[in-house]
Design a protein around this motif. Structure first.
Motif, PDB file in Angstrom:
ATOM      1  N   GLY A 138       0.818  -1.211   0.000  1.00  0.00           N
ATOM      2  CA  GLY A 138       0.000   0.000   0.000  1.00  0.00           C
ATOM      3  C   GLY A 138       0.847   1.254   0.000  1.00  0.00           C
ATOM      4  O   GLY A 138       0.538   2.227  -0.697  1.00  0.00           O
ATOM      5  N   SER A 139       1.915   1.243   0.776  1.00  0.00           N
ATOM      6  CA  SER A 139       2.813   2.400   0.811  1.00  0.00           C
ATOM      7  C   SER A 139       3.463   2.632  -0.547  1.00  0.00           C
ATOM      8  O   SER A 139       3.527   3.770  -1.031  1.00  0.00           O
ATOM      9  N   VAL A 140       3.937   1.562  -1.166  1.00  0.00           N
ATOM     10  CA  VAL A 140       4.578   1.693  -2.481  1.00  0.00           C
ATOM     11  C   VAL A 140       3.575   2.195  -3.514  1.00  0.00           C
ATOM     12  O   VAL A 140       3.883   3.069  -4.330  1.00  0.00           O
ATOM     13  N   MET A 141       2.347   1.670  -3.478  1.00  0.00           N
ATOM     14  CA  MET A 141       1.330   2.116  -4.433  1.00  0.00           C
ATOM     15  C   MET A 141       0.965   3.587  -4.203  1.00  0.00           C
ATOM     16  O   MET A 141       0.750   4.327  -5.159  1.00  0.00           O
ATOM     17  N   ALA A 142       0.894   3.994  -2.941  1.00  0.00           N
ATOM     18  CA  ALA A 142       0.581   5.401  -2.648  1.00  0.00           C
ATOM     19  C   ALA A 142       1.667   6.322  -3.192  1.00  0.00           C
ATOM     20  O   ALA A 142       1.368   7.345  -3.826  1.00  0.00           O
ATOM     21  N   TRP A 148      -1.373  15.984   5.671  1.00  0.00           N
ATOM     22  CA  TRP A 148      -2.252  17.114   5.388  1.00  0.00           C
ATOM     23  C   TRP A 148      -2.450  17.317   3.885  1.00  0.00           C
ATOM     24  O   TRP A 148      -3.352  18.029   3.478  1.00  0.00           O
ATOM     25  N   GLN A 149      -1.613  16.657   3.078  1.00  0.00           N
ATOM     26  CA  GLN A 149      -1.737  16.764   1.627  1.00  0.00           C
ATOM     27  C   GLN A 149      -2.421  15.542   0.993  1.00  0.00           C
ATOM     28  O   GLN A 149      -2.553  15.462  -0.216  1.00  0.00           O
ATOM     29  N   TRP A 150      -2.832  14.613   1.825  1.00  0.00           N
ATOM     30  CA  TRP A 150      -3.455  13.405   1.297  1.00  0.00           C
ATOM     31  C   TRP A 150      -4.842  13.713   0.723  1.00  0.00           C
ATOM     32  O   TRP A 150      -5.592  14.506   1.286  1.00  0.00           O
ATOM     33  N   PRO A 151      -5.206  13.047  -0.364  1.00  0.00           N
ATOM     34  CA  PRO A 151      -6.590  13.149  -0.856  1.00  0.00           C
ATOM     35  C   PRO A 151      -7.555  12.641   0.220  1.00  0.00           C
ATOM     36  O   PRO A 151      -7.227  11.723   0.988  1.00  0.00           O
ATOM     37  N   LEU A 180      -7.145   9.505   2.937  1.00  0.00           N
ATOM     38  CA  LEU A 180      -7.138   9.735   4.384  1.00  0.00           C
ATOM     39  C   LEU A 180      -8.214   8.889   5.059  1.00  0.00           C
ATOM     40  O   LEU A 180      -7.971   8.271   6.103  1.00  0.00           O
ATOM     41  N   ALA A 181      -9.389   8.843   4.453  1.00  0.00           N
ATOM     42  CA  ALA A 181     -10.472   8.027   5.015  1.00  0.00           C
ATOM     43  C   ALA A 181     -10.078   6.558   5.051  1.00  0.00           C
ATOM     44  O   ALA A 181     -10.266   5.877   6.070  1.00  0.00           O
ATOM     45  N   LYS A 182      -9.514   6.057   3.957  1.00  0.00           N
ATOM     46  CA  LYS A 182      -9.126   4.643   3.905  1.00  0.00           C
ATOM     47  C   LYS A 182      -8.052   4.343   4.946  1.00  0.00           C
ATOM     48  O   LYS A 182      -8.153   3.361   5.689  1.00  0.00           O
ATOM     49  N   ILE A 183      -7.031   5.173   5.034  1.00  0.00           N
ATOM     50  CA  ILE A 183      -5.951   4.934   5.992  1.00  0.00           C
ATOM     51  C   ILE A 183      -6.478   5.001   7.420  1.00  0.00           C
ATOM     52  O   ILE A 183      -6.065   4.220   8.287  1.00  0.00           O
TER      53      ILE A 183
END
Length: 157
Positions: free
Chosen positions: A65-69, A80-83, A87-90
Motif C-alpha cells: 500500500g505504501s509503495v502504491m501510494a 495534510w496533503q493526502w486526498p 485519508l479516510a481509507k488509511i
C-alpha cells in the motif's frame, strides 16, 4: 505495478475472506446443537493458524500500500496533503489494525483465561467480557468491508 496491486489484493482477500469464513461459516457450524464447547480445540487451532496469515497479510498490505501510494504521488510523510478518500481509507485501516491488535493481544487472551476458570469463580466483568467478546471480530469484519469499499472508491479516483 500490476504485480504489486495483485499482491496487495491477494493479501486483502486472505484477510477479509478468512474473516468471512470464520464468522459466517465456521462459527455457526460449530455452534449448531450447542456443540461449540466440544469444538473449542479445533476452533482455537484454526484461529491461531489464521492469525499468522492475518499478521503476514497486514505486513504485505502496509508495504504494498505504501509503495502504491508513492506511485500515485501521495506524500506519505505529509498527511495534510493526502486526498480525502486516501485519508479516510488509511484512518479506517488504522482502526481495523487497532481492533485486530486488541482482539489478538488483549480480548482473546483474557477470554481464554476466563474460560479456563470455573463459572462460579468468574466475576461480573469476566462474564460480560466473555459474552461480548464476539463483537470485536464482528466489528472487525464490518470495518474490513468498509476498507474494501474505500479501496474501490480510491481506485476509481
Amino acid at each position: 505495478m500490476f504485480a504489486l496491486v495483485w499482491i496487495h489484493l491477494l493479501a486483502a482477500v486472505v484477510w477479509v475472506g478468512g474473516m468471512v469464513f470464520l464468522s459466517v461459516v465456521l462459527v455457526p457450524v460449530l455452534k449448531q446443537d450447542g456443540g461449540f464447547a466440544k469444538h473449542v480445540v479445533l476452533f482455537r487451532t484454526i484461529a491461531y493458524r489464521f492469525r499468522a496469515l492475518v499478521w503476514g497479510a497486514m505486513g504485505i498490505l502496509i508495504v504494498t500500500g505504501s509503495v502504491m501510494a508513492v506511485g500515485r504521488s501521495i506524500p506519505l510523510l505529509e498527511p495534510w496533503q493526502w486526498p480525502t478518500i486516501f485519508l479516510a481509507k488509511i484512518s479506517v485501516v488504522a482502526f481495523l489494525f487497532t481492533l485486530t491488535l486488541a482482539h489478538d493481544l488483549v480480548v482473546g487472551p483474557q477470554v481464554r483465561r476466563i474460560l479456563g476458570t470455573a463459572e462460579a469463580e468468574r466475576s461480573a466483568r469476566d462474564r460480560v467480557l466473555v459474552r461480548y467478546s464476539a463483537l470485536v471480530p464482528r466489528l472487525s469484519l464490518l470495518v474490513a468491508l468498509l476498507v474494501l469499499l474505500l479501496a474501490v472508491v480510491l481506485a476509481r479516483t
